[in-house]
Design a protein around this motif. Structure first.
Motif, PDB file in Angstrom:
ATOM      1  N   ARG A   1       6.312 -14.886   2.917  1.00 39.04           N
ATOM      2  CA  ARG A   1       5.332 -14.881   1.825  1.00 39.04           C
ATOM      3  C   ARG A   1       5.425 -16.180   1.029  1.00 39.04           C
ATOM      4  NH1 ARG A   1       7.147 -11.770  -3.258  1.00 39.04           N
ATOM      5  NH2 ARG A   1       8.337 -13.690  -3.294  1.00 39.04           N
ATOM      6  N   ASP A   2       6.638 -16.613   0.742  1.00 41.47           N
ATOM      7  CA  ASP A   2       6.807 -17.826  -0.050  1.00 41.47           C
ATOM      8  C   ASP A   2       6.284 -19.065   0.677  1.00 41.47           C
ATOM      9  OD1 ASP A   2       7.867 -16.308  -2.048  1.00 41.47           O
ATOM     10  OD2 ASP A   2       9.959 -16.819  -1.622  1.00 41.47           O
ATOM     11  N   GLU A   3       6.200 -18.972   1.993  1.00 37.59           N
ATOM     12  CA  GLU A   3       5.630 -20.091   2.758  1.00 37.59           C
ATOM     13  C   GLU A   3       4.121 -19.997   2.856  1.00 37.59           C
ATOM     14  OE1 GLU A   3       7.519 -20.398   6.574  1.00 37.59           O
ATOM     15  OE2 GLU A   3       9.472 -20.095   5.627  1.00 37.59           O
ATOM     16  N   GLY A   4       3.557 -18.940   2.314  1.00 29.05           N
ATOM     17  CA  GLY A   4       2.102 -18.864   2.273  1.00 29.05           C
ATOM     18  C   GLY A   4       1.474 -17.848   3.205  1.00 29.05           C
ATOM     19  N   LEU A   5       2.307 -17.125   3.957  1.00 27.58           N
ATOM     20  CA  LEU A   5       1.752 -16.081   4.816  1.00 27.58           C
ATOM     21  C   LEU A   5       1.274 -14.917   3.945  1.00 27.58           C
ATOM     22  CD1 LEU A   5       1.428 -15.290   7.856  1.00 27.58           C
ATOM     23  CD2 LEU A   5       3.616 -14.126   7.661  1.00 27.58           C
ATOM     24  N   THR A   6       0.140 -14.363   4.276  1.00 22.69           N
ATOM     25  CA  THR A   6      -0.406 -13.226   3.529  1.00 22.69           C
ATOM     26  C   THR A   6       0.124 -11.938   4.148  1.00 22.69           C
ATOM     27  OG1 THR A   6      -2.385 -14.581   3.251  1.00 22.69           O
ATOM     28  CG2 THR A   6      -2.584 -12.255   2.667  1.00 22.69           C
ATOM     29  N   LEU A   7       0.561 -11.017   3.294  1.00 23.14           N
ATOM     30  CA  LEU A   7       1.176  -9.787   3.804  1.00 23.14           C
ATOM     31  C   LEU A   7       0.487  -8.551   3.240  1.00 23.14           C
ATOM     32  CD1 LEU A   7       5.002 -10.538   3.216  1.00 23.14           C
ATOM     33  CD2 LEU A   7       3.750 -10.794   5.352  1.00 23.14           C
ATOM     34  N   LEU A   8       0.314  -7.565   4.088  1.00 20.17           N
ATOM     35  CA  LEU A   8      -0.109  -6.235   3.634  1.00 20.17           C
ATOM     36  C   LEU A   8       0.869  -5.246   4.245  1.00 20.17           C
ATOM     37  CD1 LEU A   8      -2.029  -4.123   2.380  1.00 20.17           C
ATOM     38  CD2 LEU A   8      -3.428  -4.292   4.438  1.00 20.17           C
ATOM     39  N   LEU A   9       1.592  -4.527   3.402  1.00 18.99           N
ATOM     40  CA  LEU A   9       2.544  -3.600   3.993  1.00 18.99           C
ATOM     41  C   LEU A   9       2.520  -2.234   3.336  1.00 18.99           C
ATOM     42  CD1 LEU A   9       6.238  -4.041   3.014  1.00 18.99           C
ATOM     43  CD2 LEU A   9       4.559  -5.597   2.093  1.00 18.99           C
ATOM     44  N   VAL A  10       2.676  -1.232   4.195  1.00 20.16           N
ATOM     45  CA  VAL A  10       2.891   0.140   3.747  1.00 20.16           C
ATOM     46  C   VAL A  10       4.392   0.347   3.758  1.00 20.16           C
ATOM     47  CG1 VAL A  10       2.717   2.556   4.462  1.00 20.16           C
ATOM     48  CG2 VAL A  10       0.705   1.065   4.598  1.00 20.16           C
TER      49      VAL A  10
ATOM     50  N   GLY B   1      -3.413   8.437   3.910  1.00 21.65           N
ATOM     51  CA  GLY B   1      -4.368   7.626   4.662  1.00 21.65           C
ATOM     52  C   GLY B   1      -3.948   6.173   4.820  1.00 21.65           C
ATOM     53  N   LYS B   2      -2.700   5.874   4.452  1.00 25.77           N
ATOM     54  CA  LYS B   2      -2.230   4.493   4.496  1.00 25.77           C
ATOM     55  C   LYS B   2      -2.208   3.936   5.918  1.00 25.77           C
ATOM     56  CE  LYS B   2       1.752   5.742   2.812  1.00 25.77           C
ATOM     57  NZ  LYS B   2       1.563   7.210   2.813  1.00 25.77           N
ATOM     58  N   SER B   3      -1.580   4.673   6.825  1.00 26.10           N
ATOM     59  CA  SER B   3      -1.496   4.180   8.208  1.00 26.10           C
ATOM     60  C   SER B   3      -2.884   4.072   8.830  1.00 26.10           C
ATOM     61  CB  SER B   3      -0.636   5.110   9.063  1.00 26.10           C
ATOM     62  OG  SER B   3       0.697   5.071   8.625  1.00 26.10           O
ATOM     63  N   THR B   4      -3.726   5.037   8.520  1.00 20.30           N
ATOM     64  CA  THR B   4      -5.080   4.987   9.070  1.00 20.30           C
ATOM     65  C   THR B   4      -5.803   3.736   8.558  1.00 20.30           C
ATOM     66  OG1 THR B   4      -5.112   7.396   9.119  1.00 20.30           O
ATOM     67  CG2 THR B   4      -7.232   6.283   9.335  1.00 20.30           C
ATOM     68  N   ALA B   5      -5.617   3.440   7.271  1.00 19.54           N
ATOM     69  CA  ALA B   5      -6.252   2.238   6.717  1.00 19.54           C
ATOM     70  C   ALA B   5      -5.756   0.995   7.456  1.00 19.54           C
ATOM     71  CB  ALA B   5      -5.965   2.129   5.219  1.00 19.54           C
TER      72      ALA B   5
ATOM     73  N   GLY C   1      -6.751   9.809   0.715  1.00 21.76           N
ATOM     74  CA  GLY C   1      -7.755   8.908   1.275  1.00 21.76           C
ATOM     75  C   GLY C   1      -8.335   7.908   0.303  1.00 21.76           C
ATOM     76  N   ARG C   2      -8.121   8.159  -0.978  1.00 22.42           N
ATOM     77  CA  ARG C   2      -8.738   7.292  -1.987  1.00 22.42           C
ATOM     78  C   ARG C   2      -7.746   6.346  -2.624  1.00 22.42           C
ATOM     79  NH1 ARG C   2     -12.268  11.600  -4.839  1.00 22.42           N
ATOM     80  NH2 ARG C   2     -13.571  12.111  -3.060  1.00 22.42           N
TER      81      ARG C   2
ATOM     82  N   LEU D   1       0.886  -1.163   0.000  1.00 18.24           N
ATOM     83  CA  LEU D   1       0.000   0.000   0.000  1.00 18.24           C
ATOM     84  C   LEU D   1       0.924   1.214   0.000  1.00 18.24           C
ATOM     85  CD1 LEU D   1      -2.963   0.958   0.249  1.00 18.24           C
ATOM     86  CD2 LEU D   1      -2.753   0.711   2.719  1.00 18.24           C
ATOM     87  N   ILE D   2       0.897   1.984  -1.083  1.00 19.09           N
ATOM     88  CA  ILE D   2       1.804   3.123  -1.189  1.00 19.09           C
ATOM     89  C   ILE D   2       1.006   4.398  -1.444  1.00 19.09           C
ATOM     90  CG2 ILE D   2       3.662   1.644  -2.067  1.00 19.09           C
ATOM     91  CD1 ILE D   2       3.251   2.910  -4.851  1.00 19.09           C
ATOM     92  N   GLY D   3       1.695   5.505  -1.321  1.00 20.18           N
ATOM     93  CA  GLY D   3       1.049   6.793  -1.569  1.00 20.18           C
ATOM     94  C   GLY D   3       1.780   7.879  -0.817  1.00 20.18           C
TER      95      GLY D   3
END
Ligand SMILES: Nc1ncnc2c1ncn2[C@@H]1O[C@H](COP(=O)(O)OP(=O)(O)OP(=O)(O)O)[C@@H](O)[C@H]1O
Ligand SMILES: [Mg+2]
Length: 277
Positions: free
Chosen positions: A223-232, A66-70, A252-253, A59-61
């Motif tokens: 990630r390669d082991e299957g863990l799902t990641l969301l990172l800013v 609004g990335k951290s808030t999200a 925000g969008r 998640l970039i921007g």
């Protein structure tokens, strides 16, 4: 009901339990119409996206997008003004972080003051979900718990330290670590909670280049082991190497969604963030 009763089904004996939750074809996380207002400021404005299990999404921007808030809404720290956070079929919107954690959605947190006075091993052990709600000091003083945990959790913590290349820091106080090593301990603590999905806010910020690369490699392995990641993350090279897909936010969008190659060619993304156009 024990705190970890829900996640216990996902446990595997390995250091990490990248439970491939979410059924085939179903996103593990779906946010829908997420809006967060702080007074007159719309920090997050009608954000909707899904994240498939086993993928890494960036998640970039620009600053203030609004990335951290999200991420805070997803992790339960901030209540959304409206919208849903569906994780593994459960709407977590407005639920506190420990509920998200119980379902396997774990956000990394900066090591707080008291953690600096614990050893690295202790930091990992107090992050085990079953201890949440107990006082940390009580848990650490509780010899019976230590004894009972010897077999499973201590061994698991050693595995986590080993994969993060922190084995030689096991007995060091967190306060004596470098900023980058602390970030690794934060990831280690998150792993002790047996995540299905890890949510990280700028995991490489303020870290020297070689440790940043080390953090990136550790995340890639997870990630390669299957863990799902969301990172800013503002370091776009890392985002490109690590993330299958990138969502761009501005004001925000969500303004774009694709892989980095696709995003680099989109004018609105260049204008908002990537410094071109
Ligand atoms: N607790 C709060 N109270 C009031 N306004 C807030 C609060 N938290 C964030 N904001 C505002 O919401 C907007 C989004 O902030 P946020 O921290 O989510 O941005 P960000 O994309 O993470 O930025 P950065 O890249 O600088 O970390 C900003 O205008 C910020 O000032
Ligand atoms: Mg931020």
């Amino acid at each position: 009901m024990p705190e970890n009763s829900v996640v216990s089904q996902q446990q595997v004996p390995a250091a990490v339990s990248p439970a491939s939750a979410g059924q085939d074809g179903e996103p593990l996380l779906r946010v829908a119409g997420l809006t967060v207002r702080f007074g007159g400021v719309v920090a997050v404005d009608d954000l909707s996206f899904g994240i498939m299990p086993g993928t890494a999404v960036g998640l970039i921007g620009p600053n203030g997008a609004g990335k951290s808030t999200a991420l805070k809404v997803i992790g339960g720290e901030v209540k959304p003004t409206s919208g849903a956070v569906l994780f593994d079929g459960v709407n977590l919107a407005g639920r506190p972080p420990h509920v998200a954690a119980r379902h396997g959605l774990i956000r990394t947190f900066q090591l707080g003051g008291e953690f600096a006075r614990l050893s690295v091993m202790e930091n990992l052990l107090v992050a085990v979900p079953r201890l949440r709600g107990q006082s940390i000091w009580g848990a650490l003083a509780g010899r019976r718990w230590w004894a009972a945990a010897q077999d499973a959790e201590v061994r698991r913590a050693r595995d986590v330290l080993s994969r993060l290349d922190l084995t030689d820091k096991c007995d060091a106080y967190a306060r004596d670590l470098s900023g980058g090593q602390r970030k690794l301990v934060e990831i280690g603590r998150a792993l002790m909670a047996r995540p299905k999905m890890l949510v990280l806010d700028e995991p490489m910020a303020g870290v020297n280049r070689s440790l940043a690369r080390h953090i990136e490699e550790a995340l890639k392995a997870l990630r390669d082991e299957g863990l799902t990641l969301l990172l800013v993350e503002h370091e776009l090279g890392s985002v490109e190497r690590l993330c299958d897909r990138v969502i761009v936010m501005a004001e925000g969008r969500q303004i774009a969604d694709g892989d980095m190659g696709q995003l680099r060619s989109r004018e609105e993304v260049l204008r908002a963030y990537l410094g071109g156009g």
